[in-house]
Design an enzyme around this catalytic site. Sequence first.
Site, PDB file in Angstrom:
ATOM      1  N   ASN A  40       0.834  -1.190   0.000  1.00 20.77           N
ATOM      2  CA  ASN A  40       0.000   0.000   0.000  1.00 20.77           C
ATOM      3  C   ASN A  40       0.875   1.249   0.000  1.00 20.77           C
ATOM      4  OD1 ASN A  40       0.619  -0.715   2.759  1.00 20.77           O
ATOM      5  ND2 ASN A  40      -1.054   0.575   3.495  1.00 20.77           N
ATOM      6  N   ILE A  41       0.408   2.255  -0.720  1.00 19.34           N
ATOM      7  CA  ILE A  41       1.120   3.524  -0.862  1.00 19.34           C
ATOM      8  C   ILE A  41       0.095   4.622  -0.595  1.00 19.34           C
ATOM      9  CG2 ILE A  41       2.475   5.008  -2.390  1.00 19.34           C
ATOM     10  CD1 ILE A  41       3.014   2.387  -4.067  1.00 19.34           C
ATOM     11  N   GLU A  42       0.192   5.232   0.570  1.00 17.91           N
ATOM     12  CA  GLU A  42      -0.802   6.230   0.960  1.00 17.91           C
ATOM     13  C   GLU A  42      -0.476   7.623   0.437  1.00 17.91           C
ATOM     14  OE1 GLU A  42      -2.370   4.092   5.031  1.00 17.91           O
ATOM     15  OE2 GLU A  42      -1.180   5.915   5.216  1.00 17.91           O
ATOM     16  N   GLU A  53      -2.898  -4.942  -3.283  1.00 12.80           N
ATOM     17  CA  GLU A  53      -3.382  -5.878  -4.297  1.00 12.80           C
ATOM     18  C   GLU A  53      -3.423  -5.225  -5.676  1.00 12.80           C
ATOM     19  OE1 GLU A  53      -5.678  -6.671  -0.428  1.00 12.80           O
ATOM     20  OE2 GLU A  53      -4.868  -4.953  -1.496  1.00 12.80           O
ATOM     21  N   CYS A  84      -9.992  -5.394   0.030  1.00  7.53           N
ATOM     22  CA  CYS A  84     -11.188  -4.563   0.167  1.00  7.53           C
ATOM     23  C   CYS A  84     -12.100  -4.776  -1.048  1.00  7.53           C
ATOM     24  CB  CYS A  84     -10.804  -3.092   0.296  1.00  7.53           C
ATOM     25  SG  CYS A  84     -10.205  -2.357  -1.253  1.00  7.53           S
ATOM     26  N   CYS A  87     -10.560  -3.730  -4.420  1.00  8.25           N
ATOM     27  CA  CYS A  87      -9.546  -4.681  -4.894  1.00  8.25           C
ATOM     28  C   CYS A  87     -10.187  -5.985  -5.347  1.00  8.25           C
ATOM     29  CB  CYS A  87      -8.508  -4.929  -3.808  1.00  8.25           C
ATOM     30  SG  CYS A  87      -7.451  -3.487  -3.519  1.00  8.25           S
TER      31      CYS A  87
END
Length: 128
Positions: A40-42, A53, A84, A87
Amino acid sequence: MDDLMDAAREAVEASYAPYSEYRVGAAIETVDGTVYTGCNIENANYSNSLHAEEVAIGSAVRDGHREFVRLAVSSDKRDGVTPCGMCRQTLAEFCDDDLPIYTDGEAGAEYTLGELLPTTITPGHLDR
């Protein structure tokens, strides 16, 4: 499954999650055995954040892959996180309902995409 989960756990380490502090990694295997990982890249506005994903499957699709055999997802909390809804829908574009999805928790769990997203939107739902 252990090798795929190990790749997902390793991907967690590359995560950029300064806002949620919830680091996620994913690993997806193509039909030819190639494994793609993502983390994940926020982003400060949240809506531009990328999920592990979608980073993994996006990299695979970019390289020409369209068929996948299994997915593993892990978090730094090892809490059994599953993909989620967004995804799941992305996975459904390229994967059958029987795609195994492995989660990383105390006991670990295995689901199929169809179990997690039983009534997905498919290209067949669209007017052509």
